[in-house]
Each structure stands twice: as C-alpha cells, then as structure tokens.
Design a protein around this motif. Structure first.
Motif, short mmCIF file in Angstrom:
data_model
loop_
_atom_site.label_atom_id
_atom_site.label_comp_id
_atom_site.label_asym_id
_atom_site.label_seq_id
_atom_site.Cartn_x
_atom_site.Cartn_y
_atom_site.Cartn_z
N LEU A 24 23.35 -13.79 -6.40
CA LEU A 24 21.95 -12.94 -6.29
C LEU A 24 21.11 -13.70 -7.28
N LEU A 25 21.50 -14.12 -8.58
CA LEU A 25 20.85 -14.69 -9.45
C LEU A 25 20.28 -16.25 -9.04
N LEU A 68 17.52 -14.92 -6.18
CA LEU A 68 16.30 -14.18 -6.57
C LEU A 68 15.58 -14.61 -7.83
N GLN A 69 16.25 -15.59 -8.61
CA GLN A 69 15.58 -16.12 -9.84
C GLN A 69 14.72 -15.16 -10.73
N PRO A 70 15.68 -13.98 -11.09
CA PRO A 70 15.00 -12.96 -12.03
C PRO A 70 14.64 -13.47 -13.21
N ASP A 71 13.41 -13.01 -14.15
CA ASP A 71 13.11 -13.57 -15.37
C ASP A 71 14.07 -12.70 -16.34
N HIS A 72 14.61 -11.54 -15.93
CA HIS A 72 15.50 -10.61 -16.92
C HIS A 72 16.18 -9.77 -16.00
N TRP A 129 26.37 -14.34 -16.75
CA TRP A 129 25.17 -14.32 -16.41
C TRP A 129 23.99 -14.59 -16.84
N GLN A 130 23.92 -14.62 -18.51
CA GLN A 130 23.34 -15.24 -19.32
C GLN A 130 22.89 -16.68 -19.27
N LYS A 131 24.05 -17.43 -18.97
CA LYS A 131 23.99 -18.86 -18.79
C LYS A 131 23.03 -19.50 -17.52
N GLN A 132 22.71 -18.15 -16.68
CA GLN A 132 22.17 -18.76 -15.31
C GLN A 132 20.44 -18.35 -15.55
N ILE A 133 20.30 -17.46 -16.71
CA ILE A 133 18.75 -17.16 -16.82
C ILE A 133 18.17 -17.45 -17.94
N LYS A 134 16.99 -17.82 -18.12
CA LYS A 134 16.52 -17.79 -19.39
C LYS A 134 16.04 -16.50 -20.12
#
Length: 247
Positions: free
Chosen positions: A38-39, A42-46, A63-68
């Motif tokens: 999903l990450l 969907l490319q969420p910011d948070h 999951w923190q490794k996948q989003i900024k």
C-alpha cells in the motif's frame, strides 16, 4: 498532504488514504504484511497506525524506511489529540473508540454525539459538546453473542447471521435457532435503542452516528435520525495525524 490511516482490529486491517481531508480510498487489507505494498502504491506523506490487537512498534519502524514523513503510532494515553480525553483510565482505552470520538467531534464540533460502533463489540460512546470524550459502554457484538450461546451451553447450536440483513427478525422464534436469532438480534437492537433514548433524555439535540461492520444491520432498526459513517474511525485517525503533523 496525503495520509494513510491504518486501523488494525481484532479480525481485520482497515486502511484509508486521504488527500487533504478527502477520503480517496478505503478498504480492507489482506494482512498487516500487505501494508508495504500500500505504501508503494499510495505514496503517502505521513502514516498513522492504530491497533487493538497487537503491538505495532516493529511494523512502524519498518514502514518508516519507506516514507519521508511521520509514522505515528496512536497510543490513547499519550498521543496528542484535537479533543480532550476525560476517560479515567486512558491506558486501557481502545484506540478505535477514541479515534471514532475524534472523527465525530470533527463532524459536529459543537454538539453532543453518541457513537454506536457495531463490530466485534458494540460500543456506545459519548462525545460531549464536540470537545470532550466522556466514555460509554462496551458489549459483545452480534457474532460474539451467537458464539457465546453455543460455546457456554451444552446443546444450543451455533446460529449464523441471516444472509439478508434487512429482513425482519421474528420476535417469537418457533424453533430453537429462530429463538436464538430473536434473542441475539432483537435483543441487541433493543439494547442500543435503550442507550440512545437514555442519552437523548440528557440532550434532546444529540447527534447519533453509526459505524462498524454491522452498521448495515442496525441502520434500519434504530429509532430517530441516525447518521451512518462507516469510515468514522479512519477519519478520526486522519484528524489525529494531521493534528500531530501540524503542531
């Protein structure tokens, strides 16, 4: 801002993707392990994750490794909220109940609200004046009631939910299965209607909002004006995440 909200319940993993305050997509994930896909999609910011079933710290780190942006674990006792939590034991409060309260307060910021969340458990929770969560009640959900009668008695059969949820349920069952069905289903409806009436005595202008997997069964059977918002918990989680990102 694009957000992903994750509600890990006793039996399902629900997710919602928001752009601003618009819910773009909401569905069930096959498992918590599917979230990484999903990450990617969907490319969420948070991201915010809430669970009544298991610890989420290891998943959040992954999951923190996948989003900024921020991956927020929602902990009712410590996570900053846009409303006041007046529950006496916040460390025992289910995250889904508090998230639903935040969602209701966002829809009705100046009104008392009664949330009827009909899922694994049936929860009736009061949000005072759109600003304070006061608590409420927790009772077994419909399937738990059917299972309990079968499990804790010697001869009562396990009765399933009726396939047509809108069909009337006879008050006087003329066989054992029909009698169980009446006791569980009609009894639960009478119970919830009783809570609604009791809260309305205190506040005639009360808003009543229905959520949860069994909302479709209760909707035509509850008295008065009922607002049905199946994604109420996801909306509340989104508002909690926005509050923590912006403050």
């Amino acid at each position: 801002m694009r957000t992903l909200t994750l509600d890990i319940g006793n039996t399902t993993v629900k997710y919602g993707c928001f752009a601003g305050d618009v819910l773009l997509e909401a569905a069930l994930a096959e498992s918590i392990g599917q979230v990484r896909y999903l990450l990617e999609r969907l490319q969420p910011d948070h991201v915010i994750v809430s669970s009544v079933a298991e610890d989420t710290a290891a998943w959040a780190r992954q999951w923190q490794k996948q989003i900024k942006g921020k991956v927020l674990e929602f902990v009712p006792a410590t996570t900053p909220l846009p409303i006041r939590n007046a529950y006496a034991t916040p460390h025992t409060l289910g995250a889904d109940r508090l998230a639903a309260a935040v969602g209701a307060a966002w829809f009705w910021p100046t009104h008392d609200t009664l949330i009827v969340d009909a899922g694994t458990a049936i929860k009736c929770d009061w949000v005072e004046g759109g600003h304070t969560f006061r608590g409420g009640s927790i009772a077994p959900g419909l399937r738990l009631r059917f299972e309990a009668l079968h499990t804790f008695t010697g001869r009562l059969p396990l009765v399933a939910m009726p396939p047509d949820l809108a069909a009337p349920v006879a008050w006087a069952g003329d066989d054992t299965q029909a009698a169980i069905r009446s006791g569980v289903l009609n009894g639960a409806v009478a119970e919830v209607n009783g809570f609604i009436e009791a809260y309305q005595v205190q506040n005639p202008d009360l808003r009543v909002v229905l959520a949860g997997g069994d909302a479709g069964f209760f909707q035509p059977r509850l008295k008065g004006r009922i607002f049905v918002i199946p994604e109420l918990v996801l909306i509340g989680l989104h508002r909690i995440l926005v509050h923590n990102v912006e403050n």
